[in-house]
Design a protein around this motif. Structure first.
Motif, PDB file in Angstrom:
ATOM      1  N   ASP A   1       0.553  -1.288   0.084  1.00  0.00           N
ATOM      2  CA  ASP A   1       0.278  -0.195  -0.081  1.00  0.00           C
ATOM      3  C   ASP A   1       0.754   0.950  -0.625  1.00  0.00           C
ATOM      4  O   ASP A   1       1.163   1.798   0.960  1.00  0.00           O
TER       5      ASP A   1
ATOM      6  N   ARG B   1      -0.132   4.087  -0.411  1.00  0.00           N
ATOM      7  CA  ARG B   1      -0.666   6.021   0.852  1.00  0.00           C
ATOM      8  C   ARG B   1      -0.177   5.774   2.265  1.00  0.00           C
ATOM      9  O   ARG B   1       0.691   6.172   2.518  1.00  0.00           O
TER      10      ARG B   1
ATOM     11  N   CYS C   1       3.180   5.798   4.729  1.00  0.00           N
ATOM     12  CA  CYS C   1       4.632   6.193   4.903  1.00  0.00           C
ATOM     13  C   CYS C   1       5.040   6.572   6.035  1.00  0.00           C
ATOM     14  O   CYS C   1       6.529   7.205   6.387  1.00  0.00           O
TER      15      CYS C   1
ATOM     16  N   LYS D   1      -4.551   7.682  -9.740  1.00  0.00           N
ATOM     17  CA  LYS D   1      -5.349   8.116  -8.132  1.00  0.00           C
ATOM     18  C   LYS D   1      -5.268   7.877  -6.899  1.00  0.00           C
ATOM     19  O   LYS D   1      -5.035   6.332  -6.786  1.00  0.00           O
ATOM     20  N   ALA D   2      -4.606   8.375  -5.668  1.00  0.00           N
ATOM     21  CA  ALA D   2      -4.419   7.626  -4.398  1.00  0.00           C
ATOM     22  C   ALA D   2      -5.808   6.336  -3.826  1.00  0.00           C
ATOM     23  O   ALA D   2      -7.084   6.680  -4.246  1.00  0.00           O
ATOM     24  N   GLY D   3      -5.668   4.712  -3.611  1.00  0.00           N
ATOM     25  CA  GLY D   3      -6.684   3.877  -3.570  1.00  0.00           C
ATOM     26  C   GLY D   3      -7.036   3.607  -5.330  1.00  0.00           C
ATOM     27  O   GLY D   3      -7.403   1.869  -4.633  1.00  0.00           O
TER      28      GLY D   3
ATOM     29  N   THR E   1      -1.320  -1.093  -3.660  1.00  0.00           N
ATOM     30  CA  THR E   1      -2.731   0.041  -3.673  1.00  0.00           C
ATOM     31  C   THR E   1      -1.521   1.546  -3.715  1.00  0.00           C
ATOM     32  O   THR E   1      -0.464   2.176  -3.668  1.00  0.00           O
ATOM     33  N   CYS E   2      -2.388   2.621  -5.105  1.00  0.00           N
ATOM     34  CA  CYS E   2      -1.710   3.834  -5.176  1.00  0.00           C
ATOM     35  C   CYS E   2      -1.985   4.565  -4.279  1.00  0.00           C
ATOM     36  O   CYS E   2      -2.408   4.959  -3.873  1.00  0.00           O
ATOM     37  N   ARG E   3      -0.859   5.551  -4.140  1.00  0.00           N
ATOM     38  CA  ARG E   3      -0.856   7.168  -3.652  1.00  0.00           C
ATOM     39  C   ARG E   3      -1.033   8.193  -4.882  1.00  0.00           C
ATOM     40  O   ARG E   3      -0.880   7.458  -6.784  1.00  0.00           O
ATOM     41  N   ASP E   4      -1.124   8.953  -4.568  1.00  0.00           N
ATOM     42  CA  ASP E   4      -1.407  10.129  -6.142  1.00  0.00           C
ATOM     43  C   ASP E   4       0.479  10.662  -6.420  1.00  0.00           C
ATOM     44  O   ASP E   4       1.110  10.169  -6.006  1.00  0.00           O
TER      45      ASP E   4
ATOM     46  N   GLN F   1       4.100   6.697 -10.084  1.00  0.00           N
ATOM     47  CA  GLN F   1       5.188   6.712  -9.538  1.00  0.00           C
ATOM     48  C   GLN F   1       5.725   5.110  -9.466  1.00  0.00           C
ATOM     49  O   GLN F   1       4.872   4.574 -10.936  1.00  0.00           O
TER      50      GLN F   1
END
Ligand code: BGC
Length: 712
Positions: A158, A160, A162, A227-229, A261-264, A267
């Motif tokens: 994930d 997101r 940190c 996008k995050a999520g 799972t992406c962050r904004d 990446q």
């Protein structure tokens, strides 16, 4: 070497399945002139300093017989430390220590996961003063971005996350540091990076990337935005089924997840604490906010840092593909230990597979350091149980020996000695070779795999029709012979094993007066046990002819099949089998598009169907053992037994009219030896280069030569 340091644990991770992140923040008075991190973990780890990866060792500390030996890595991290505040992060997962690769019975005996690391970071300043940062109560641990990782089951990440909630570590003052040893094997590193060759939309409508090569490693991606999520979820496969659909039922219970799972923003990611065996990846989920492109993805091959030393080249395209499959089969299964396969829920140091392939392996790559470590684990296992079982390092609580498998304890050290010539290494291994053999003398073997996957097996059986007692007697005789030679090579008395070898040979002759399968003939011939070799060879030839010039051999017979033929006057038939295109044969899988060696002759059958989902790897190196026949007989590059390490060389090529040219070379400890033959103007020509004094045998005529290149 960390012996006086302490282990620190993340108690919250003891139940398993979590990947604790250990964190230490520290001040450097100024930029150090040198900084060294010594570290290891009970599991697998990766370390970062201020989010920059430490070293390039993937899945450190590797897999050893942890009860006795756990490797410590030393990294030069000078470039990563700055003056002022720094953060050292270490993320671990259960890996080979306590993950699903460990047999449940052994795991039950180990109880909870001791989720622990031990480390010492030493900073040296310009004035010579040093600062030590050890694992102690000042460290914290928490959950990082790696949510889950397991060798079989993949990784969930994930981006997101940190920095979650951190709690103090527990310093384990009781935990021993006695098993810590310096890094002994090759480190595991990233190698080839492949781009997808095609984006396939399958008949089922699934999006599948084809990397054109079956490999061991992981995919990486680099996205310009997300996008995050949003999520990226991938599945892995070695083949497509006969309809062209994604197929990975042969992975059995290995979940092989890849869930990110992406962050904004922009990446990139590649897994940290797992690996996969695959040629195809299916895109199960991808961010909807950006258009999909295969260009975002690459596949990175990951394996031990072995140097290529061998080369096999022919004028025949399909043979060349077979050679490529042999090399890839090795790379894919040389991930710290010699494994059976890299994809399903096994990936284990199966000893039988290792011993049949060791000769080819030592020619293809410089594997001395790789085997040195594995042989230390063999010795450690022999130290524990008086013998080795089917798998090293042992992942189960029992040690069950099996002929042709556990005999790796003798065969592997002897071949590594022959290929590289290090007497000290043989000397070091002699104790465990001897102890193992003495245990077999006392207890016999505990289990029989037979001629594993032999095609003459009764329906529903994996074990071939070759009598297990015959295999056992043949291998015991072979062990005695090799052990006698090992003693003698070291200037010791080998007479006990010479006598035992003679007795074993006689017993073989008394007990087995006829040979009933191809493999029975092969063993009797190749191990020098047949009383009448000419008769045995004729019997083998007859069985092959009766089978329409096809083999029926499994793991035990196949490696020696062509040797048994060409050593007894049937070179032409050996080539017929090598060049055979129809099932069962080496080139059958090539014709069906194989890019690595298959476990089964009929992994995919003539109708394009998979034979079974239970035991069907497309990346098992065992049948790649035919490589040693190509080096040693077809091209004729041999090591006389008094020339261990290629200190002396014999080259006796055996050409065949059906191939225009064939060439092999090996970069040995004494320089490069190569042998090429080709046909020109109705004649066979030879180009042979030897780095030392050699004997070259052409058309039955022996030439004694000095180092140099010779044309015949
Ligand atoms: C492995 C083999 C191994 C065998 C033992 C299999 O499951 O994949 O390669 O040697 O078991 O017979």
């Amino acid at each position: 070497m960390l012996k006086d340091k302490h282990w620190i644990k993340a108690d919250f991770a003891a139940c398993g399945g979590l990947c604790p992140l250990f964190r230490k923040e520290f001040e450097a008075a100024e930029k150090p002139v040198k900084a060294t991190l010594e570290i290891t973990a009970k599991g697998v780890y990766y370390a970062e300093i201020d989010s920059k990866r430490v070293g390039d060792f993937i899945l450190a500390p590797g897999w050893t017989t942890y009860e006795k030996r756990l490797q410590v890595q030393v990294y030069d991290v000078t470039g990563l430390i700055k003056a002022g505040k720094n953060t050292l992060d270490v993320t671990i997962s259960e890996g080979w220590y306590h993950g699903n690769i460990i047999n449940p019975h052994k795991k039950a005996a180990q109880n909870d996961w001791d989720a622990a690391i031990i480390a010492c970071l030493t900073l040296t300043y310009a004035d010579g003063k040093t600062q030590e940062i050890d694992t102690d109560e000042s460290w914290f641990c928490g959950k990082g971005a790696v949510q889950y990782a397991d060798i079989y089951n993949g990784e969930i990440y994930d981006a997101r996350v940190c920095g979650g909630e951190f709690v103090p570590v527990t310093v384990d003052l009781q935990a021993s540091t006695e098993t810590l040893i310096p890094q002994e094997g090759e480190k595991i590193v990233e190698h080839e990076v492949l781009a997808p060759i095609e984006l396939i939309v399958t008949p089922k409508g699934e999006k599948v990337l084809d990397f054109g090569q079956n490999l061991t490693g992981y995919p990486a991606f680099c996205l310009p935005d997300a996008k995050a999520g949003e999520k990226i979820s991938l599945s892995f496969a070695e083949i497509l089924d006969k309809d062209g659909d994604f197929y990975n039922e042969n992975y059995r219970d290995a979940k092989c997840q890849y869930l990110y799972t992406c962050r904004d923003g922009a990446q990139s990611y590649k897994p940290h604490l797992t690996f996969y065996g695959f040629r195809y990846i299916r895109i199960d989920e991808f961010p909807s906010s950006i258009p999909f492109s295969p260009d975002y993805f690459t596949a990175i091959a990951v394996y031990s840092d072995i140097r290529k030393t061998g080369e096999l080249i022919s004028s025949d395209k399909e043979l060349n593909q077979l050679f490529s499959n042999i090399f890839w089969g090795q790379k894919c299964n040389f991930l710290d230990v010699p494994t059976d396969c890299p994809q399903r829920n096994e990936r284990l140091g199966w000893t039988g597979d290792a011993q049949v392939f060791v000769k080819t392996a030592t020619y293809n790559y410089d594997t001395e350091r790789f085997y040195r470590k594995w042989m230390s684990d063999i010795a450690a296992e022999v130290g524990i149980a008086g013998k080795i079982g089917m798998i090293v390092p042992n992942n189960s609580p029992d040690t069950i020996s099996a002929e042709a498998w556990s005999d790796a304890a003798v065969i592997v050290p002897w071949q590594v000695y022959l290929s590289y010539g290090d007497k000290a290494l043989l000397e070091r291994q002699l104790d465990s070779m001897t102890t193992y053999v003495e245990t077999v003398i006392r207890e016999g073997y505990n289990h029989h795999f037979g001629d594993w996957l032999g095609l003459d097996a009764p329906a529903g059986s994996y074990t071939g029709s070759t009598r297990p007692e015959l295999i056992a007697q043949a291998y015991l005789a072979y062990d005695f012979e090799l052990l006698a030679k090992a003693h003698e090579a070291l200037g010791r008395d080998g007479s006990r094993y010479r006598v035992l070898h003679e007795e074993a040979k006689n017993k073989f002759r008394t007990d087995f007066t006829d040979y009933r399968t191809q493999t029975e003939h092969v063993l009797a011939l190749h191990f020098g046990l047949a009383e009448d070799a000419a008769k045995a060879a004729a019997g083998l030839v007859q069985l092959i002819h009766e089978n329409n010039d096809h083999l029926t051999t499994g793991f035990v017979g196949t490696p020696y099949l062509l040797h048994a033929l060409s050593d007894n006057g049937y070179t032409e038939l050996a080539y017929t089998l090598l060049l055979q295109k129809s099932y069962p044969s080496w080139l059958f899988s090539v014709r069906l598009g194989a890019t690595t060696m298959w476990e089964h002759w009929d992994g995919i059958n003539e109708k394009g169907e998979v034979w079974s989902k239970d035991m069907n790897s497309f990346n098992h190196y065992a049948y790649g053992a035919v490589g040693d026949w190509v080096y040693g007989k077809a091209c004729g590059i041999q090591i006389p037994e008094d020339g261990a390490g290629f200190a002396k060389v014999r080259v006796a090529p055996l050409p065949d009219k059906r191939i225009d040219s064939l060439q092999a070379s090996i970069d040995t400890r004494h320089g490069k030896v190569s042998s090429k033959w080709y046909h020109k103007d109705g004649k066979t020509r030879y180009e042979i280069t030897v780095p030392v004094c050699a004997e070259i045998v052409i058309d039955g005529k022996t030439h004694k030569v000095e180092a140099g290149t010779y044309l015949f």
